[in-house]
Scaffold this motif. Structure first.
Motif, PDB file in Angstrom:
ATOM      1  N   CYS A 125       4.580  -8.914   8.198  1.00 15.21           N
ATOM      2  CA  CYS A 125       3.429  -9.015   9.086  1.00 15.21           C
ATOM      3  C   CYS A 125       3.089  -7.595   9.542  1.00 15.21           C
ATOM      4  O   CYS A 125       3.878  -6.954  10.233  1.00 15.21           O
ATOM      5  N   ALA A 126       1.935  -7.103   9.114  1.00 11.84           N
ATOM      6  CA  ALA A 126       1.546  -5.729   9.460  1.00 11.84           C
ATOM      7  C   ALA A 126       0.214  -5.735  10.191  1.00 11.84           C
ATOM      8  O   ALA A 126      -0.732  -6.401   9.758  1.00 11.84           O
ATOM      9  N   LEU A 127       0.146  -5.005  11.273  1.00 13.73           N
ATOM     10  CA  LEU A 127      -1.100  -4.952  12.029  1.00 13.73           C
ATOM     11  C   LEU A 127      -2.205  -4.285  11.214  1.00 13.73           C
ATOM     12  O   LEU A 127      -3.319  -4.760  11.156  1.00 13.73           O
ATOM     13  N   LEU A 128      -1.870  -3.159  10.580  1.00 10.44           N
ATOM     14  CA  LEU A 128      -2.882  -2.410   9.838  1.00 10.44           C
ATOM     15  C   LEU A 128      -2.474  -2.185   8.393  1.00 10.44           C
ATOM     16  O   LEU A 128      -1.290  -2.066   8.072  1.00 10.44           O
ATOM     17  N   ASP A 129      -3.480  -2.098   7.552  1.00 11.22           N
ATOM     18  CA  ASP A 129      -3.275  -1.852   6.133  1.00 11.22           C
ATOM     19  C   ASP A 129      -4.265  -0.771   5.708  1.00 11.22           C
ATOM     20  O   ASP A 129      -5.456  -0.877   5.986  1.00 11.22           O
ATOM     21  N   LYS A 130      -3.736   0.281   5.073  1.00 16.07           N
ATOM     22  CA  LYS A 130      -4.603   1.335   4.522  1.00 16.07           C
ATOM     23  C   LYS A 130      -4.491   1.257   3.007  1.00 16.07           C
ATOM     24  O   LYS A 130      -3.775   2.055   2.387  1.00 16.07           O
ATOM     25  N   PRO A 131      -5.184   0.314   2.384  1.00 17.09           N
ATOM     26  CA  PRO A 131      -4.995   0.066   0.947  1.00 17.09           C
ATOM     27  C   PRO A 131      -5.336   1.260   0.059  1.00 17.09           C
ATOM     28  O   PRO A 131      -4.743   1.429  -1.004  1.00 17.09           O
ATOM     29  N   SER A 132      -6.270   2.088   0.498  1.00 15.49           N
ATOM     30  CA  SER A 132      -6.694   3.223  -0.333  1.00 15.49           C
ATOM     31  C   SER A 132      -5.577   4.245  -0.529  1.00 15.49           C
ATOM     32  O   SER A 132      -5.654   5.092  -1.411  1.00 15.49           O
ATOM     33  N   ARG A 133      -4.535   4.178   0.288  1.00 14.64           N
ATOM     34  CA  ARG A 133      -3.460   5.173   0.221  1.00 14.64           C
ATOM     35  C   ARG A 133      -2.204   4.644  -0.471  1.00 14.64           C
ATOM     36  O   ARG A 133      -1.198   5.346  -0.578  1.00 14.64           O
ATOM     37  N   ARG A 134      -2.261   3.421  -0.940  1.00 19.82           N
ATOM     38  CA  ARG A 134      -1.061   2.797  -1.478  1.00 19.82           C
ATOM     39  C   ARG A 134      -0.553   3.488  -2.732  1.00 19.82           C
ATOM     40  O   ARG A 134      -1.324   3.814  -3.620  1.00 19.82           O
ATOM     41  N   GLU A 135       0.748   3.724  -2.788  1.00 14.82           N
ATOM     42  CA  GLU A 135       1.356   4.329  -3.974  1.00 14.82           C
ATOM     43  C   GLU A 135       2.354   3.399  -4.636  1.00 14.82           C
ATOM     44  O   GLU A 135       2.820   3.662  -5.736  1.00 14.82           O
ATOM     45  N   THR A 136       2.719   2.335  -3.930  1.00 18.97           N
ATOM     46  CA  THR A 136       3.619   1.345  -4.506  1.00 18.97           C
ATOM     47  C   THR A 136       3.166  -0.022  -4.003  1.00 18.97           C
ATOM     48  O   THR A 136       2.739  -0.151  -2.859  1.00 18.97           O
TER      49      THR A 136
END
Ligand code: IMP
Ligand code: MG
Length: 178
Positions: A125-136
């Motif tokens: 459960c995560a409050l925020l997600d920065k999908p553009s920065r995902r590396e894995t």
């Protein structure tokens, strides 16, 4: 508004409303169970406390501290555990509560670590997600908001240890970290 903040991204009201929705979803999905809620220190403290207050099912709590950032605004890629859980998680339904998923390295490390201890289930459960920065690749089971590639602070999130106690989430002025 504080002078270090460029603009408010998520107001107290917006956060509160979304946290309520997430709590209701967790109540529904974990009805009849007694999940172990694991806060990842320190960033998730505000979110954790507010989420728990809105949940009506029985839960137990534990805390873990992980570091990946040092003092910078970019992930070092290096993750280390600073404080382990107090209790065993074997056979338990674990819900990891995190502030933000950025590169995903912290969560990958954490999930591997906890899965090896044989919980009955483990969800994120995560409050925020920065999908553009995902590396894995990381699956976020309960997500508050998606945010753009901006450095945000407040509501538990920090820059160099500061700004965690701002009650809303704001974009930090670039001059502060550049
Ligand atoms: P990851 O390993 O790159 O996914 O980093 C996750 C951790 O980096 C989070 O738990 C935060 O502590 C920190 N982090 C990532 N982005 C931000 C941000 O915009 N503001 C504050 N902390 C952040
Ligand atoms: Mg963190």
């Amino acid at each position: 508004m504080r002078k270090e903040i460029e603009r408010i991204l998520l107001s107290e009201e917006q956060i509160k409303a979304r946290v309520k929705e997430l709590a209701a979803k967790l109540d529904e999905d974990y009805a009849g169970k007694q999940p172990l809620m694991v806060a990842i220190l320190k960033g998730s403290v505000m979110f954790f406390a507010d989420l728990l207050r809105e949940m009506k099912i029985d839960v137990t709590l534990d805390f873990m501290a992980i570091s990946s950032y040092g003092n910078g605004a970019k992930s070092s890629g290096e993750v280390k555990m600073i404080k382990d859980l107090d209790g065993k998680i074997e056979g338990k339904d674990v819900i990891i509560v995190e502030d933000i998923i950025d590169s995903g390295y912290t969560m990958r490390y954490l999930k591997h670590l906890l899965e090896a201890r044989r919980p009955a289930s483990i969800k994120l459960c995560a409050l925020l997600d920065k999908p553009s920065r995902r590396e894995t690749e990381i699956e976020i089971d309960y997500k508050g908001f998606e945010v753009e590639d901006e450095f945000v602070v407040g509501y538990g999130l920090d820059y160099a240890g500061l700004y965690r106690n701002i009650p809303y989430i704001g974009i930090l002025k670039r001059e502060i970290y550049e």
